[in-house]
Design an enzyme around this catalytic site. Sequence first.
Site, mmCIF file in Angstrom:
data_model
loop_
_atom_site.group_PDB
_atom_site.id
_atom_site.type_symbol
_atom_site.label_atom_id
_atom_site.label_comp_id
_atom_site.label_asym_id
_atom_site.label_seq_id
_atom_site.Cartn_x
_atom_site.Cartn_y
_atom_site.Cartn_z
ATOM 1 N N ARG A 97 23.753 2.337 -37.077
ATOM 2 C CA ARG A 97 23.361 1.224 -36.195
ATOM 3 C C ARG A 97 21.855 1.299 -36.004
ATOM 4 O O ARG A 97 21.376 1.897 -35.046
ATOM 5 C CB ARG A 97 24.118 1.309 -34.863
ATOM 6 C CG ARG A 97 25.588 0.975 -35.044
ATOM 7 C CD ARG A 97 26.365 1.111 -33.777
ATOM 8 N NE ARG A 97 26.308 -0.045 -32.917
ATOM 9 C CZ ARG A 97 27.146 -0.232 -31.895
ATOM 10 N NH1 ARG A 97 28.078 0.639 -31.632
ATOM 11 N NH2 ARG A 97 27.035 -1.302 -31.143
ATOM 12 N N PRO A 98 21.095 0.694 -36.924
ATOM 13 C CA PRO A 98 19.642 0.805 -36.852
ATOM 14 C C PRO A 98 19.069 0.092 -35.628
ATOM 15 O O PRO A 98 19.735 -0.743 -35.010
ATOM 16 C CB PRO A 98 19.171 0.119 -38.133
ATOM 17 C CG PRO A 98 20.315 -0.675 -38.631
ATOM 18 C CD PRO A 98 21.561 -0.130 -38.031
ATOM 19 N N ARG A 102 25.356 5.320 -27.489
ATOM 20 C CA ARG A 102 24.285 4.864 -28.347
ATOM 21 C C ARG A 102 23.521 3.695 -27.732
ATOM 22 O O ARG A 102 22.316 3.553 -27.895
ATOM 23 C CB ARG A 102 24.894 4.458 -29.694
ATOM 24 C CG ARG A 102 23.860 4.190 -30.698
ATOM 25 C CD ARG A 102 24.385 3.370 -31.828
ATOM 26 N NE ARG A 102 23.280 2.890 -32.611
ATOM 27 C CZ ARG A 102 22.540 1.867 -32.275
ATOM 28 N NH1 ARG A 102 22.781 1.199 -31.155
ATOM 29 N NH2 ARG A 102 21.536 1.486 -33.030
ATOM 30 N N ASP A 151 15.776 -1.159 -35.890
ATOM 31 C CA ASP A 151 14.532 -1.731 -36.422
ATOM 32 C C ASP A 151 14.143 -3.038 -35.724
ATOM 33 O O ASP A 151 12.953 -3.304 -35.512
ATOM 34 C CB ASP A 151 14.658 -1.946 -37.941
ATOM 35 C CG ASP A 151 15.869 -2.773 -38.302
ATOM 36 O OD1 ASP A 151 16.978 -2.453 -37.818
ATOM 37 O OD2 ASP A 151 15.730 -3.764 -39.044
ATOM 38 N N ARG A 207 35.821 4.721 -22.281
ATOM 39 C CA ARG A 207 34.420 4.270 -22.277
ATOM 40 C C ARG A 207 34.307 2.807 -21.848
ATOM 41 O O ARG A 207 33.295 2.398 -21.291
ATOM 42 C CB ARG A 207 33.819 4.407 -23.679
ATOM 43 C CG ARG A 207 33.423 5.815 -24.048
ATOM 44 C CD ARG A 207 32.665 5.807 -25.345
ATOM 45 N NE ARG A 207 31.673 4.745 -25.327
ATOM 46 C CZ ARG A 207 31.098 4.213 -26.396
ATOM 47 N NH1 ARG A 207 31.405 4.650 -27.595
ATOM 48 N NH2 ARG A 207 30.212 3.245 -26.287
ATOM 49 N N CYS A 236 26.938 6.164 -35.850
ATOM 50 C CA CYS A 236 27.963 6.306 -34.826
ATOM 51 C C CYS A 236 29.306 5.993 -35.459
ATOM 52 O O CYS A 236 29.393 5.820 -36.660
ATOM 53 C CB CYS A 236 27.697 5.369 -33.651
ATOM 54 S SG CYS A 236 28.005 3.671 -34.087
ATOM 55 N N LYS A 245 31.809 -4.633 -19.459
ATOM 56 C CA LYS A 245 31.033 -3.451 -19.893
ATOM 57 C C LYS A 245 29.699 -3.881 -20.495
ATOM 58 O O LYS A 245 28.646 -3.352 -20.132
ATOM 59 C CB LYS A 245 31.834 -2.665 -20.940
ATOM 60 C CG LYS A 245 31.012 -1.623 -21.679
ATOM 61 C CD LYS A 245 31.814 -0.846 -22.678
ATOM 62 C CE LYS A 245 31.673 -1.283 -24.106
ATOM 63 N NZ LYS A 245 30.361 -1.108 -24.728
ATOM 64 N N ASN A 246 29.745 -4.836 -21.406
ATOM 65 C CA ASN A 246 28.506 -5.171 -22.124
ATOM 66 C C ASN A 246 27.517 -5.947 -21.265
ATOM 67 O O ASN A 246 26.357 -6.084 -21.631
ATOM 68 C CB ASN A 246 28.829 -5.956 -23.406
ATOM 69 C CG ASN A 246 29.457 -5.061 -24.462
ATOM 70 O OD1 ASN A 246 29.528 -3.854 -24.281
ATOM 71 N ND2 ASN A 246 29.913 -5.650 -25.547
ATOM 72 N N ASP A 294 34.221 -7.060 -31.665
ATOM 73 C CA ASP A 294 34.913 -6.124 -30.776
ATOM 74 C C ASP A 294 36.407 -6.450 -30.637
ATOM 75 O O ASP A 294 37.185 -5.605 -30.211
ATOM 76 C CB ASP A 294 34.258 -6.134 -29.381
ATOM 77 C CG ASP A 294 32.888 -5.475 -29.397
ATOM 78 O OD1 ASP A 294 32.518 -4.884 -30.429
ATOM 79 O OD2 ASP A 294 32.176 -5.558 -28.376
HETATM 80 C C1 UD1 Z 1 26.466 -5.172 -28.782
HETATM 81 C C2 UD1 Z 1 27.688 -4.747 -28.005
HETATM 82 C C3 UD1 Z 1 28.815 -4.336 -28.947
HETATM 83 C C4 UD1 Z 1 29.089 -5.451 -29.953
HETATM 84 C C5 UD1 Z 1 27.803 -5.900 -30.634
HETATM 85 C C6 UD1 Z 1 27.996 -7.102 -31.533
HETATM 86 C C7 UD1 Z 1 26.743 -3.838 -25.989
HETATM 87 C C8 UD1 Z 1 26.538 -2.641 -25.129
HETATM 88 N N1 UD1 Z 1 27.342 -3.630 -27.152
HETATM 89 O O1 UD1 Z 1 26.020 -4.029 -29.521
HETATM 90 O O2 UD1 Z 1 29.977 -4.096 -28.163
HETATM 91 O O3 UD1 Z 1 29.985 -4.964 -30.924
HETATM 92 O O4 UD1 Z 1 26.815 -6.248 -29.649
HETATM 93 O O5 UD1 Z 1 28.532 -8.164 -30.823
HETATM 94 O O6 UD1 Z 1 26.448 -4.951 -25.594
HETATM 95 N N2 UD1 Z 1 21.224 -4.338 -36.155
HETATM 96 C C9 UD1 Z 1 20.199 -3.980 -36.999
HETATM 97 N N3 UD1 Z 1 19.001 -3.612 -36.436
HETATM 98 C C10 UD1 Z 1 18.792 -3.601 -35.088
HETATM 99 C C11 UD1 Z 1 19.847 -3.986 -34.231
HETATM 100 C C12 UD1 Z 1 21.061 -4.350 -34.788
HETATM 101 O O7 UD1 Z 1 20.358 -3.960 -38.215
HETATM 102 O O8 UD1 Z 1 17.674 -3.263 -34.645
HETATM 103 C C13 UD1 Z 1 22.547 -4.688 -36.721
HETATM 104 C C14 UD1 Z 1 23.617 -3.689 -36.289
HETATM 105 O O9 UD1 Z 1 23.633 -2.570 -37.145
HETATM 106 C C15 UD1 Z 1 24.872 -4.509 -36.387
HETATM 107 C C16 UD1 Z 1 24.413 -5.912 -35.987
HETATM 108 O O10 UD1 Z 1 22.993 -5.909 -36.167
HETATM 109 O O11 UD1 Z 1 25.319 -4.543 -37.711
HETATM 110 C C17 UD1 Z 1 24.781 -6.269 -34.561
HETATM 111 O O12 UD1 Z 1 24.118 -5.406 -33.684
HETATM 112 P P1 UD1 Z 1 23.708 -5.820 -32.198
HETATM 113 O O13 UD1 Z 1 23.926 -7.285 -31.982
HETATM 114 O O14 UD1 Z 1 22.360 -5.266 -31.926
HETATM 115 O O15 UD1 Z 1 24.788 -5.020 -31.371
HETATM 116 P P2 UD1 Z 1 24.573 -4.007 -30.180
HETATM 117 O O16 UD1 Z 1 23.586 -4.562 -29.221
HETATM 118 O O17 UD1 Z 1 24.375 -2.636 -30.707
#
Ligand code: UD1
Length: 416
Positions: free
Chosen positions: A121-122, A92, A124, A396, A116, A22-23, A304
């Site tokens: 889940r910011p 998301r 930034d 999903r 979510c 999926k990812n 996960d």
């Molecule tokens: C991806 C995976 C999800 C997995 C996660 C962590 C996909 C579709 N989803 O989610 O299944 O649980 O990696 O391995 O691939 N964060 C910030 N600011 C940002 C982006 C992230 O603070 O701009 C924080 C998030 O809130 C979270 C952490 O960083 O606490 C990890 O997020 P991120 O690695 O971005 O995960 P996703 O890409 O959303």
Amino acid sequence: MDSLRICGGRRLNGKFNVQGSKNAVLPILAAAYLQDGCCIIENCPRIADVFTAAEILEELGAKTSLKENTMIVDTTGASGCEISDRVMGKMRSSVMFLGAILNRMGCAKISRPGGCDLGPRPVDIHVRSLEKLGVRISAQQGYLYCKAEEYLPSVLTLIFPSVGATENVMLYCAKQKGETLIINAAREPEIVDLQNFLNQMGADIRGAGSDVIRIRGVEKLHGCTYAVMPDRIAAATYALSCTACGGDILMENAESGHMRIVLSVLEDMGAEVLADEGLRIKMNHRPKAVEMIKTLPYPGFPTDVQPILTACLTCAEGTTVISETMFENRYKYAEELIRMGADVTIDGRSAVVRGRNKLQGAAVQATDLRGGAALVLAGLCADGESTVQHIGYIDRGYEAIEKVLASLGGNIQRRT
Ligand code: UD1
């Protein structure tokens, strides 16, 4: 709404191929928007998030078709630059289309992703990185308005190795003039799969899998045929189900190299792990608890898998302390496990799991994707009958989870 009925207590035996990841497939589908023509994506899982990604592509003007596990994306002439609120609300991670839309169209409008089921889940890191590359972004009335101005090749240092932000930057930079370096990039295997797909389309990207990725922009990308990597989280789900229920399963196509830390935990729990060809898990006794688990970015223990491991530990011998460092609200499923007789105490980001001999079947509700899979595992090893409701969350990310588990001997059916 559909539910799963499970009668626990059966061992799991048999072999199968694990679904596509999926990812990995989601950013790959976004990447298909970078070229004007056809991409053929094989080993594409038939899961709700893929159907949502296909809806996004259709909204953008592409045509998609999914036959068995092959997705064809034809982007010829597509010119959309907006993702509707309706679709953003469903998934998301639609935010990962941002880099691709901006690259193709020069502008994009998406609703700002809010909280979510796993907590806030910011975005930034996505926003700051794209801004540094020359994208002007303003947030107004719940939307992000983005405009690509002159591309500024950069050395980007991410403050956290965000998977989505790393992917968005790769997608934005793949077809630009100049070289960008991502420092402290996410190292997940799905990032390597995205790199391989982009390179297959003619991109010049190196370093994925390490914490420095170098993207030399190219003028044009073209369509290609690509097979998505196997899903390491689904593989871990089935491996842990076998560890909890006992049995002998072989996932013929699983990539054990992507799962080293999970497999070493399974061994600590007493499972026999054979990873020569595919991945075989054998278990003949009650699992043992492990002392401490902390979720971390890859190659650390995947967040996960945390809920699914917790479910397995509820029937282990001994006590485990789990520390969730990635998402702040990732224990909602624990209340449902407690309804089944589990002994789990949550304190902020920590959980203490005291193993019990057996859980009792109950009617429970999935609260998110992996939490839902954890309840399925609990139902498989509990005494008596369980019903898992709200399985839209599970759909999903898992392709026909009940069929896979039933083929291994699990007593599980979908009720519509
Ligand atoms: C991806 C995976 C999800 C997995 C996660 C962590 C996909 C579709 N989803 O989610 O299944 O649980 O990696 O391995 O691939 N964060 C910030 N600011 C940002 C982006 C992230 O603070 O701009 C924080 C998030 O809130 C979270 C952490 O960083 O606490 C990890 O997020 P991120 O690695 O971005 O995960 P996703 O890409 O959303």
